[in-house]
Design an enzyme around this catalytic site. Structure first.
Site, PDB file in Angstrom:
ATOM      1  N   ASP A   1       0.864  -1.182   0.000  1.00 48.30           N
ATOM      2  CA  ASP A   1       0.000   0.000   0.000  1.00 48.30           C
ATOM      3  C   ASP A   1       0.899   1.230   0.000  1.00 48.30           C
ATOM      4  OD1 ASP A   1      -1.884   1.957   0.376  1.00 48.30           O
ATOM      5  OD2 ASP A   1      -2.977   0.879   1.938  1.00 48.30           O
TER       6      ASP A   1
ATOM      7  N   ARG B   1      -0.068   4.416  -0.316  1.00 51.53           N
ATOM      8  CA  ARG B   1      -0.824   5.651  -0.147  1.00 51.53           C
ATOM      9  C   ARG B   1      -0.358   6.468   1.054  1.00 51.53           C
ATOM     10  NH1 ARG B   1      -6.716   3.181  -0.098  1.00 51.53           N
ATOM     11  NH2 ARG B   1      -5.529   1.514   0.904  1.00 51.53           N
TER      12      ARG B   1
END
Ligand SMILES: Nc1nc2c(ncn2[C@@H]2O[C@H](COP(=O)(O)OP(=O)(O)OP(=O)(O)O)[C@@H](O)[C@H]2O)c(=O)[nH]1
Length: 720
Positions: free
Chosen positions: A490, A492
Site C-alpha cells: 500500500d 498511499r
C-alpha cells in the site's frame, strides 16, 4: 621594345619550376635544390627578370616553392574534398590521417587506405535561417501585442469594477443574475443595466452582455499564491509509507522513486487550496463537490460534502432557524457548524467581487435563480459554535476548542480513486460500491464528508495496477502482485486528506471514519484528524447473503408455526419498524464512546433499514407474504429503483470470486478489520482483537475494539 620583350621572356629556370609544381609526384629535395640553383645561376633571362620589377610581381622565393612542392599539388583546405582530388592522404595537416598513417604497420601495406573523415556542415542554408529568424520575430511581436491587449483589458476591467458597487445578486427572469448592493436595487444603476432589467430580449442570455462578468468568466481570479508553490518537476504524489513492507519479492526490482524515502526530494510544508465548489445532485441526495489543488502534486483531489442544513440555510450562521438541524432521536434542534472550506471562503484578493465569489462557489445556502448570496470572507467568525478560522497552512497549529460547544462528529470517508471499480463496475474490488455506500451514508446522515484522493491503485497508479491484475490472474494475490512489481502493498499517504479535512473545519472536533483499514486510521490521526469512532464498511454482498439467510429462516419458522394471524403480523411489523428506526437514529447520531459503533448496515437492503421511507421495502424483502406493502407506497418504489442499481457508482453490489479473494487478502495480509463470513453464514463481524484475524497493529488501536455486527448489535451482544 627591348624592355617589353624582356618582360615576357620565359627562362629555362621558370619552366623547370613550373614542371616541378605540376608534376604528379612530389619533387625530391635534390630536384628542388637543383631548381633553386638553376634559378641562382646568372642566367640571361633570369637576370633580365630580376631587372624587370616594374610589373609589380615579386620574385619567386625558392623556399616558398620548396614548401609548396613538398605539400603536393593540392594544398588548400578548399581543395581537400574535391572529387577530382588525386592523392589520398596528401593533406598532411589532417590529424586523423596522420594517426591512421602512424597506426599502419611499416612496410608495404595490404590493408585498404584509411577512410577520409567527412566534414559536413549541419547548418541550414542562410536563406532558411533568415526565414526562421523572421518567423520567430513575428511570433514574439504577436505575443507582446496580445500581452499588451490583455493588460489594457484588465485595466479597463478594474475601472469598471471599481465603479460598480459590491453586491448581493438579484435574479433575472431569463436565468441570468444582476448584482445589487446589499440586496437593494441600486438607485444609480447604469442606464444600460436598468434597460436590461426592464426589457430583456426574449431568448437572450443576459449576463453575457455584462462586460465585467464576461471578463470574470473568461479570466477567473486565482487564489493568493501559496507560501510554498509546487516545485518543478512535480513532487511524487504518493509513497511515503507502506502499510506492509515488501517481504520477499520474487524478483528484486529497483525501488521506485516514490518508494525510496532517500530518493525523494524533501517536500515543503503541505498547503491545500479549494479552487471551486459546486452542488451535485446524486442518486442519494445533494452534495457539494470541492476541487482542491496543493503544493505536493499536480492532481486535483476532491471533497464531497453533504450538509443538508447548510443547503437549506440562507445565512452562514447556524443560528438561522431553517438551517438548524433537528436530531431525529430527540427532536432537539442542534447548532452544528456548517462544513465549509476556509481556503475557498477567505478573501482571495483586494477588491474581490461577489460575482467572483459566487462563481467559484463561495456562496450561502443553495445557489438558485432566486438566491445568490456570496459568503462572508470569514464565515467562522459569524458562528459562535463553529471551529475557529482554520489555519490550513500548517496542521501543526493548535486551536483552543475548550470554549466551543460540543458538535456532532460528522461521518467521514477517505476514499482512494479506483477507475476500474468506480466507472465500469469492476468486480475485482469493492471500491465502486464503497464509494456509493459512503454517499448513501453521508447524505442519509445529512452531514458528512468524502475526501476523494487521486491515488489510484493504492498509490501505484492505473498502469501498475493493471499489470498487477495480470499477475493476479496468474494466481497471485493483490499484495504479492504489488510486491512483485517492486511496490509496497500500500503506497498511499493521507497528508492531503488531513489538510482537506482541516480546511473543511472538521478535523479538530472529531470525525466518525468509515473504514476497515487500521493503517488509514493511524495515518489520518497522525495528520491531526481526531477519529472518535470507526464505522465499518461491510461488503454489500455479505449483507445481502445475511438477509437472505435470515429471510429463509423466518419463512421456515413461519411454516413451522402455521400461518400467523393478522394481529401477530401487525405486532411483528411494529417491532421491526421500531428496531429499524433505532438503527437509523444511530447512523445519524454521534457515538457516545469510541468503543462501540453500530455499523452502517450496508447493502441494498441497508437502504431500507436506514431510510424510514424504505422500511416497507425491507419488510417486503424479508417477508414474502408482505409484498402488498411494496405496491402501496412511493417509498417502496424508490427502494426498488435503488435496489436495482439505478444511478449507483460502479456496480450497486459487487460479487465475484475475484472480489472474494481480494477481501480475504485485505483481511489476512493487510489487517483490515473485517471478518470474512464463514461458510455456515455466521456473519457476525467482531472487530475486537480477539475476533479479527489481524496482525499486531490492528489490536493496538483503540478503535479496533469497536464491535460491529450485521444485525446491528453491539460487540458485547455479539460475543455473548
Ligand atoms: N495495487 C492494487 N490496487 C488495488 C487493487 N484493487 C483495488 N485497488 C486500489 O485500492 C484502493 C482502495 O483500497 P482498499 O484496500 O480496497 O480499501 P481501503 O481504502 O484501504 O480501506 P477501506 O477504507 O476499508 O475501504 C483503490 O485506490 C483501488 O484502486 C489491486 O488489486 N491492486
Amino acid at each position: 621594345m627591348l624592355a617589353h620583350q624582356q618582360q615576357h621572356a620565359v627562362s629555362q629556370a621558370d619552366l623547370s619550376v613550373l614542371s616541378l609544381l605540376t608534376q604528379d609526384q612530389a619533387p625530391s629535395p635534390a630536384q628542388v635544390a637543383s631548381s633553386s640553383s638553376a634559378r641562382g645561376q646568372p642566367h640571361a633571362s633570369t637576370h633580365r627578370s630580376k631587372t624587370k620589377k616594374g610589373d609589380g610581381r615579386a620574385d619567386v622565393d625558392p623556399l616558398l616553392i620548396a614548401a609548396a612542392a613538398a605539400s603536393g599539388p593540392d594544398v588548400t583546405r578548399n581543395h581537400y574534398f574535391h572529387s577530382f582530388f588525386p592523392h589520398p592522404l596528401a593533406y598532411s595537416a589532417c590529424d586523423d590521417e596522420r594517426a591512421a598513417l602512424n597506426a599502419s604497420p611499416p612496410g608495404p601495406s595490404t590493408s585498404p587506405p584509411a577512410q577520409r573523415p567527412k566534414m559536413e556542415s549541419r547548418q541550414a542554408p542562410r536563406s532558411i535561417r533568415l526565414q526562421v529568424e523572421e518567423e520567430e520575430k513575428r511570433r514574439l511581436e504577436r505575443l507582446e501585442r496580445l500581452r499588451r491587449e490583455q493588460m489594457q483589458k484588465e485595466e479597463e476591467q478594474k475601472g469598471v469594477l471599481q465603479d460598480k458597487p459590491q453586491a448581493v445578486a438579484l435574479p433575472t427572469r431569463d436565468g441570468g443574475f444582476d448584482f445589487q448592493e446589499d440586496g437593494k436595487v441600486q438607485a444609480q444603476a447604469s442606464q444600460r443595466d436598468a434597460d436590461r432589467i426592464k426589457a430583456p430580449k426574449p431568448g437572450q442570455v443576459r449576463h453575457l452582455q455584462d462586460d465585467s462578468l464576461v471578463v470574470l468568466l473568461r479570466q477567473p481570479s486565482t487564489p493568493p499564491p501559496l507560501e510554498h508553490p509546487l516545485a518543478e518537476p512535480p513532487f511524487p504524489t504518493v509513497g511515503a509509507q507502506s502499510a506492509v513492507k515488501p517481504e520477499s519479492p520474487l524478483s528484486a526490482p529497483e525501488p521506485t522513486a516514490a518508494a525510496s524515502p532517500e530518493a525523494r526530494t524533501p517536500l515543503p510544508p503541505l498547503e491545500v487550496q479549494c479552487r471551486v465548489r459546486t452542488r451535485i445532485p446524486t442518486p442519494h441526495g445533494h452534495i457539494f463537490l470541492h476541487l482542491y489543488t496543493n503544493n505536493h502534486d499536480t492532481k486535483e483531489h476532491l471533497a464531497f460534502v453533504a450538509d443538508h442544513a447548510q443547503m437549506a440555510s440562507t445565512s452562514l450562521t447556524t443560528n438561522a432557524v431553517e438551517g438548524t438541524p433537528i436530531l431525529a432521536e430527540t427532536g432537539e434542534r442542534r447548532l452544528l457548524p456548517f462544513i465549509r472550506s476556509h481556503s475557498l471562503d477567505c478573501k482571495w484578493h483586494d477588491g474581490e467581487t461577489d460575482q467572483e465569489r459566487i462563481v467559484r462557489g463561495a456562496y450561502v445556502g443553495r445557489l438558485t435563480e432566486t438566491t445568490h448570496i456570496a459568503s462572508h470572507p470569514n464565515p467562522h467568525s459569524l458562528d459562535p459554535t463553529a471551529t475557529p478560522p482554520h489555519v490550513h497552512r500548517s496542521h501543526r497549529t493548535t486551536h483552543n476548542t475548550s470554549s466551543q460547544a460540543p458538535t456532532d462528529p460528522p461521518l467521514v470517508r477517505i476514499h482512494s480513486e479506483c477507475f476500474t471499480g468506480e466507472t465500469i463496475g469492476s468486480q475485482r474490488c469493492d471500491c465502486g460500491e464503497q464509494l456509493d455506500e459512503a454517499f448513501r451514508l453521508i447524505t442519509l446522515a445529512g452531514r458528512g464528508v468524502i475526501v476523494y484522493l487521486r491515488q489510484e491503485g493504492r498509490g501505484i497508479g492505473l498502469l501498475e495496477k493493471m499489470r498487477a491484475y495480470n499477475l493476479q490472474d496468474l494466481g497471485h494475490d493483490t499484495v504479492t502482485a504489488n510486491l512483485m512489481l517492486g511496490h509496497g502493498a500500500d503506497m498511499r499517504t493521507y497528508g492531503i486528506a488531513g489538510a482537506i479535512l482541516r480546511d473543511l473545519g472538521v478535523a479538530h472536533n472529531g470525525v466518525r471514519l468509515l473504514t476497515n483499514n487500521p493503517d488509514k486510521i493511524k495515518q489520518i490521526e497522525g495528520e491531526g484528524v481526531k477519529v472518535v469512532e470507526r464505522v465499518a464498511m461491510v461488503p454489500r454482498s455479505w449483507v445481502l447473503a445475511e438477509e437472505e439467510a435470515a429471510a429463509a429462516a423466518r419463512r421456515a419458522a413461519r411454516k413451522a408455526k402455521g400461518k400467523v394471524s393478522g394481529g401477530d403480523k401487525r405486532k411483528s411489523l411494529d417491532a421491526s419498524i421500531a428496531s429499524l428506526q433505532s438503527l437509523d437514529a444511530s447512523s445519524r447520531r454521534p457515538s457516545d464512546s469510541r468503543s462501540t459503533s453500530l455499523a452502517s448496515s450496508a447493502g441494498p437492503s441497508g437502504y431500507s433499514s436506514r431510510a424510514p421511507s424504505d422500511i416497507d421495502g425491507e419488510l417486503s424483502d424479508g417477508d414474502s407474504d408482505s409484498s402488498d406493502w411494496d405496491a402501496k407506497t412511493d417509498s417502496s418504489r424508490a427502494y426498488h429503483l435503488r435496489r436495482a442499481g439505478v444511478g449507483m457508482i460502479g456496480a450497486s453490489v459487487t460479487s465475484s470470486p475475484e472480489l472474494d479473494k481480494y477481501l480475504r487478502t485485505k483481511i489476512d495480509r493487510m489487517g483490515h478489520l473485517l471478518n470474512h463470513p464463514t461458510q455456515q453464514g455466521t456473519l457476525k463481524r467482531v472487530m475486537s482483537s480477539g475476533g479479527a484475524s489481524t496482525p499486531g497493529a490492528t489490536h493496538q488501536h483503540p478503535l479496533s475494539e469497536s464491535v460491529t455486527s450485521l444485525d446491528g448489535s453491539s460487540g458485547e451482544a455479539a460475543s455473548r
